[in-house]
Design a protein around this motif. Structure first.
Motif, PDB file in Angstrom:
ATOM      1  N   ALA A  52       0.818  -1.202   0.000  1.00  0.00           N
ATOM      2  CA  ALA A  52       0.000   0.000   0.000  1.00  0.00           C
ATOM      3  C   ALA A  52       0.861   1.266   0.000  1.00  0.00           C
ATOM      4  CB  ALA A  52      -0.920   0.006   1.210  1.00  0.00           C
ATOM      5  N   HIS A  53       2.136   1.142   0.284  1.00  0.00           N
ATOM      6  CA  HIS A  53       2.995   2.323   0.336  1.00  0.00           C
ATOM      7  C   HIS A  53       3.337   2.779  -1.079  1.00  0.00           C
ATOM      8  CE1 HIS A  53       6.172   5.069   1.419  1.00  0.00           C
ATOM      9  NE2 HIS A  53       5.940   4.850   2.696  1.00  0.00           N
ATOM     10  N   PRO A  54       3.112   4.055  -1.405  1.00  0.00           N
ATOM     11  CA  PRO A  54       3.288   4.522  -2.782  1.00  0.00           C
ATOM     12  C   PRO A  54       4.749   4.495  -3.219  1.00  0.00           C
ATOM     13  CG  PRO A  54       2.917   6.374  -1.320  1.00  0.00           C
ATOM     14  CD  PRO A  54       2.675   5.135  -0.510  1.00  0.00           C
ATOM     15  N   LEU A  55       5.672   4.505  -2.287  1.00  0.00           N
ATOM     16  CA  LEU A  55       7.076   4.561  -2.654  1.00  0.00           C
ATOM     17  C   LEU A  55       7.719   3.185  -2.640  1.00  0.00           C
ATOM     18  CD1 LEU A  55       7.939   7.789  -0.657  1.00  0.00           C
ATOM     19  CD2 LEU A  55       7.511   7.593  -3.095  1.00  0.00           C
ATOM     20  N   LEU A  57       8.608   0.983  -0.427  1.00  0.00           N
ATOM     21  CA  LEU A  57       9.779   0.885   0.451  1.00  0.00           C
ATOM     22  C   LEU A  57      10.104  -0.574   0.736  1.00  0.00           C
ATOM     23  CD1 LEU A  57       9.195   3.622   3.160  1.00  0.00           C
ATOM     24  CD2 LEU A  57      10.590   3.733   1.105  1.00  0.00           C
ATOM     25  N   ARG A  60      13.281  -2.280   6.381  1.00  0.00           N
ATOM     26  CA  ARG A  60      14.558  -1.744   6.864  1.00  0.00           C
ATOM     27  C   ARG A  60      14.709  -2.065   8.343  1.00  0.00           C
ATOM     28  NH1 ARG A  60      16.810   2.803   4.317  1.00  0.00           N
ATOM     29  NH2 ARG A  60      17.283   3.699   6.326  1.00  0.00           N
ATOM     30  N   ARG A  67      17.824   3.184  23.938  1.00  0.00           N
ATOM     31  CA  ARG A  67      17.050   4.415  23.985  1.00  0.00           C
ATOM     32  C   ARG A  67      16.186   4.326  25.234  1.00  0.00           C
ATOM     33  NH1 ARG A  67      11.947   5.429  21.607  1.00  0.00           N
ATOM     34  NH2 ARG A  67      11.680   7.631  21.152  1.00  0.00           N
TER      35      ARG A  67
ATOM     36  N   THR B 192       3.704  14.005   0.162  1.00  0.00           N
ATOM     37  CA  THR B 192       3.826  12.588  -0.183  1.00  0.00           C
ATOM     38  C   THR B 192       3.798  11.735   1.086  1.00  0.00           C
ATOM     39  OG1 THR B 192       5.240  13.148  -2.053  1.00  0.00           O
ATOM     40  CG2 THR B 192       5.301  10.862  -1.313  1.00  0.00           C
ATOM     41  N   TYR B 193       3.037  10.640   1.019  1.00  0.00           N
ATOM     42  CA  TYR B 193       2.952   9.738   2.170  1.00  0.00           C
ATOM     43  C   TYR B 193       4.354   9.289   2.581  1.00  0.00           C
ATOM     44  CZ  TYR B 193       1.784   5.861   5.174  1.00  0.00           C
ATOM     45  OH  TYR B 193       1.683   5.035   6.263  1.00  0.00           O
ATOM     46  N   GLY B 194       4.642   9.388   3.872  1.00  0.00           N
ATOM     47  CA  GLY B 194       5.935   8.926   4.367  1.00  0.00           C
ATOM     48  C   GLY B 194       6.969  10.026   4.548  1.00  0.00           C
ATOM     49  N   TYR B 199       4.762   9.561  13.849  1.00  0.00           N
ATOM     50  CA  TYR B 199       4.961   9.225  15.260  1.00  0.00           C
ATOM     51  C   TYR B 199       4.285  10.294  16.139  1.00  0.00           C
ATOM     52  CZ  TYR B 199       7.234   8.147  19.690  1.00  0.00           C
ATOM     53  OH  TYR B 199       7.478   7.830  20.998  1.00  0.00           O
ATOM     54  N   HIS B 231      13.100  12.139   7.325  1.00  0.00           N
ATOM     55  CA  HIS B 231      13.040  10.778   7.867  1.00  0.00           C
ATOM     56  C   HIS B 231      13.026  10.744   9.396  1.00  0.00           C
ATOM     57  CE1 HIS B 231      14.887   6.765   8.917  1.00  0.00           C
ATOM     58  NE2 HIS B 231      13.773   6.463   8.275  1.00  0.00           N
ATOM     59  N   LEU B 234      11.400   6.630  14.164  1.00  0.00           N
ATOM     60  CA  LEU B 234      10.292   6.200  15.022  1.00  0.00           C
ATOM     61  C   LEU B 234       9.020   5.881  14.227  1.00  0.00           C
ATOM     62  CD1 LEU B 234      10.753   8.711  17.980  1.00  0.00           C
ATOM     63  CD2 LEU B 234      11.540   6.350  17.819  1.00  0.00           C
ATOM     64  N   THR B 237       7.065   3.683   8.464  1.00  0.00           N
ATOM     65  CA  THR B 237       6.717   3.987   7.071  1.00  0.00           C
ATOM     66  C   THR B 237       7.353   5.300   6.606  1.00  0.00           C
ATOM     67  OG1 THR B 237       4.681   5.094   7.773  1.00  0.00           O
ATOM     68  CG2 THR B 237       4.514   2.764   7.173  1.00  0.00           C
ATOM     69  N   TYR B 239       9.857   7.857   4.966  1.00  0.00           N
ATOM     70  CA  TYR B 239      10.683   7.753   3.757  1.00  0.00           C
ATOM     71  C   TYR B 239      12.125   8.160   4.074  1.00  0.00           C
ATOM     72  CZ  TYR B 239      12.475   8.833  -0.887  1.00  0.00           C
ATOM     73  OH  TYR B 239      13.250   8.887  -2.020  1.00  0.00           O
ATOM     74  N   PRO B 240      13.083   7.270   3.814  1.00  0.00           N
ATOM     75  CA  PRO B 240      14.466   7.540   4.220  1.00  0.00           C
ATOM     76  C   PRO B 240      15.308   8.233   3.153  1.00  0.00           C
ATOM     77  CG  PRO B 240      14.263   5.253   3.548  1.00  0.00           C
ATOM     78  CD  PRO B 240      12.914   5.882   3.322  1.00  0.00           C
ATOM     79  N   GLY B 432      -1.102   8.173  -2.316  1.00  0.00           N
ATOM     80  CA  GLY B 432       0.028   8.623  -1.506  1.00  0.00           C
ATOM     81  C   GLY B 432       0.749   9.838  -2.070  1.00  0.00           C
ATOM     82  N   ALA B 457       4.522  11.313  -6.768  1.00  0.00           N
ATOM     83  CA  ALA B 457       5.226  11.098  -5.505  1.00  0.00           C
ATOM     84  C   ALA B 457       6.558  11.844  -5.497  1.00  0.00           C
ATOM     85  CB  ALA B 457       5.467   9.608  -5.288  1.00  0.00           C
ATOM     86  N   LEU B 458       6.803  12.554  -4.407  1.00  0.00           N
ATOM     87  CA  LEU B 458       8.031  13.320  -4.192  1.00  0.00           C
ATOM     88  C   LEU B 458       8.221  14.445  -5.219  1.00  0.00           C
ATOM     89  CD1 LEU B 458      10.462  10.384  -3.280  1.00  0.00           C
ATOM     90  CD2 LEU B 458       9.406  12.026  -1.712  1.00  0.00           C
TER      91      LEU B 458
END
Lengths: 96, 487
Positions: A52-55, A57, A60, A67, B192-194, B199, B231, B234, B237, B239-240, B432, B457-458
């Protein structure tokens, strides 16, 4: 045609203690909403939604860094009832 | 005169013309004059805000500049956790809840020197399009106080429109930033989602929820976004990768760009004045050198249906955590199960109960494939439609909302009519992608009309580039009469 729903069963699954009148009202509303929602069945596509994530991913892993967790007293201060650092609840199992 | 934009306030803070404390006092003075009518805020924390503003002034005097939001009064939708400050998501079930942690966006605002004016009203758990589902009373529209401000981030939109904050954060699951921005005549943007951490955002539908800014201008929108996004370990989802340079398109115009007009987002149910304002703006964009093409995205016709299965399904799982045991409201019960079931029935309002039931049904045995599974296939089809469109055009445009602000009470008895408020905004949540609402004028009743710009996206840089040209062409500089009366 509105969708027929076993609303008492659904309310039990959702852990919502609703009156008979409330159940009847929600049953009717949900029937109408689902009648509209059922339009998703008109889609002529065999596309699948695996991510479902558009990118898109990849999974990871975070660095394994220590912490601090939240302060226990501060967290428990939000609970309706606590004792000796625990949350207090009524019996979870019924006794015979 | 007090600055009305973040960019202007920032310049004048740095030139010494104005202080952060003065900006805060001005925002609080507007709140004091307008809150009885607008009810944009659930909580205002004057003492804490004053302390932050004092520190912002001292830091700036000492040469410590924390960035574009340094010293700026910002409002926060009350579904983002603030350590030590009550956070309710406008629900009875969280009445009195004081979070032990900050949402990541709250930490980033603080690091950026922003001054938190208060927590704004919303539809309970962000479920609604009018703020009428708030357990603490409706917010009203500064342009006409008999009408709703839209929702669910209606309090944030009303506060920015009235001037009780220079900017705000909202959250957008199906249009909850863009639709109230449209109805209140301000800029509202969903990234964009992410790209913005979730958090500490009290979850509604995790695959759709995204935090974003509500501001007076496009430039301010980019300034707020640049402070909060990036990014966050925590949020799983989050985006890194690298983020676009959002300021790169500013001032470049749309000459040579290809802009698509979405055929499915017009026609029946759209107010004629909304459609004509949007068409006129499209013609202006063409006059500015953009190539305009009509784009058909057939899956959009069933996007709303898919959304009202996917979002409630995710909500039914997310809201399972509210059980009266660890925090929030608790009802009496002889067993743990009866305590939970009564707590939830007492603590959740009708729209939340409706969506939990709907989602539970859609996920239950025997119905999953026909409803939830099929809705996910529609979601995939929407992403494919968007991908095809972005192969041809740089950006897509449409109205943000089919109508201007509606009268309070007009849609409360008809959930489906309320859901239709989000018909133009939902596709970008399902895909997204980023999207923004820009105010382009008033209808003949003096109510704002919003214009939506969507991008891939982005591609926030492309989105802002088009949106800035729309803003320039519209020249929309009006403020609601309530604010005029108040100032």
């Amino acid at each position: 045609m509105p969708v027929d729903i076993d609303i008492a069963h659904v309310a039990h699954l959702a852990r919502l203690d609703l009156s008979a009148d409330e159940l009847e009202g929600y049953k009717n509303q949900l029937g109408l909403i689902l009648e509209h929602a059922a339009r998703v069945q008109t889609l002529e596509s065999d596309a699948t939604m695996e991510n479902a994530h558009p990118l898109a991913l990849e999974n990871r892993y975070r660095e394994d860094v220590r912490r601090d967790s939240l302060d226990r007293d501060e967290v428990l201060a939000q609970a309706p009832e606590t004792r000796d650092g625990y949350f207090v609840v009524p019996p979870a199992l019924e006794s015979e | 005169m007090t600055p009305t934009t973040i960019a202007d306030a920032g310049r004048r803070l740095r030139s010494g013309e104005v202080t952060s404390v003065e900006l805060l006092d001005s925002a609080l003075a507007v709140a004091a004059r307008t809150e009885a009518q607008l009810h944009a805020f659930l909580t205002i924390d004057r003492d804490q805000a004053r302390e932050t503003a004092d520190r912002a002034d001292a830091d700036l005097a000492a040469g410590k500049d924390r960035g574009p939001l340094h010293g700026i009064p910002i409002a926060l939708k009350d579904n983002m956790t603030t350590r030590g400050l009550e956070t309710t998501a406008a629900s009875q079930i969280l009445s009195g809840y004081v979070p032990p942690y900050n949402a990541t966006v709250v930490d980033r605002l603080a690091e950026g020197g922003a001054v938190l004016v208060g927590k704004t009203n919303l539809d309970e758990f962000a479920m609604g399009s009018s703020t009428e589902n708030s357990a603490y009373g409706t917010s009203y529209n500064p342009w006409d106080i008999t009408r709703v401000p839209g929702g669910s981030s209606g309090g944030s939109a009303a506060a920015v429109a009235a001037g009780s904050a220079l900017g705000a954060l909202g959250s957008d699951t199906g249009g909850s930033i863009r639709q109230p921005a449209s109805l209140c005549g301000v800029v509202g943007m969903k990234p964009t989602y992410g790209t913005v951490s979730r958090y500490g955002l009290i979850a509604f539908a995790s695959s759709l929820d995204q935090i974003g800014p509500l501001t007076r201008t496009i430039e301010d929108s980019a300034l707020v976004l640049s402070t909060v996004w990036g990014h966050d370990p925590l949020d799983a989802t989050s985006y890194p990768g690298e983020l676009p340079d959002i300021m790169s398109g500013f001032g470049r115009g749309v000459d040579g760009m290809k802009i698509g007009v979405v055929k499915e987002l017009s026609g029946e149910g759209y107010e004629p004045q909304v459609e004509s304002a949007v068409s006129a703006m499209v013609e202006n964009l063409a006059a500015s050198g953009a190539e305009i093409v009509e784009v058909s995205l057939p899956s959009f016709d069933i996007a709303l249906s898919a959304y009202y299965l996917i979002a409630p399904a995710e909500a039914s799982a997310n809201l399972a955590r509210f059980d009266g045991i660890r925090y929030g409201h608790r009802a009496a019960g002889d067993t743990t199960e009866s305590l939970m079931s009564r707590t939830r029935a007492e603590g959740f309002g009708p729209e939340v109960v409706r969506r939990i039931l709907l989602g539970t049904y859609a996920l239950s045995a025997g119905y999953y494939d026909a409803f939830y599974g099929q809705a996910q296939r529609v979601r995939a089809a929407i992403q494919e439609d968007f991908a095809r469109a972005y192969g041809q055009v740089d950006a897509l445009v449409s109205p943000t909302s089919p109508t201007v602000a509606f009268a309070a009470g007009a849609r409360t008895d008809d959930p489906l009519a309320m859901y239709l408020s989000d018909i133009c905004t939902i596709p970008s949540n399902l895909s997204g992608h980023p999207a923004i609402s820009v105010p382009i004028g008033l209808d003949d009743q003096g109510l704002p009309i919003g214009f939506q710009v969507m991008a891939s996206a982005l591609a926030e840089d492309v989105m802002f580039q088009v949106a800035e040209e729309v803003e320039r062409l519209a020249g929309f500089d009006k403020t609601p009469s309530l604010a005029e009366v108040a100032s």
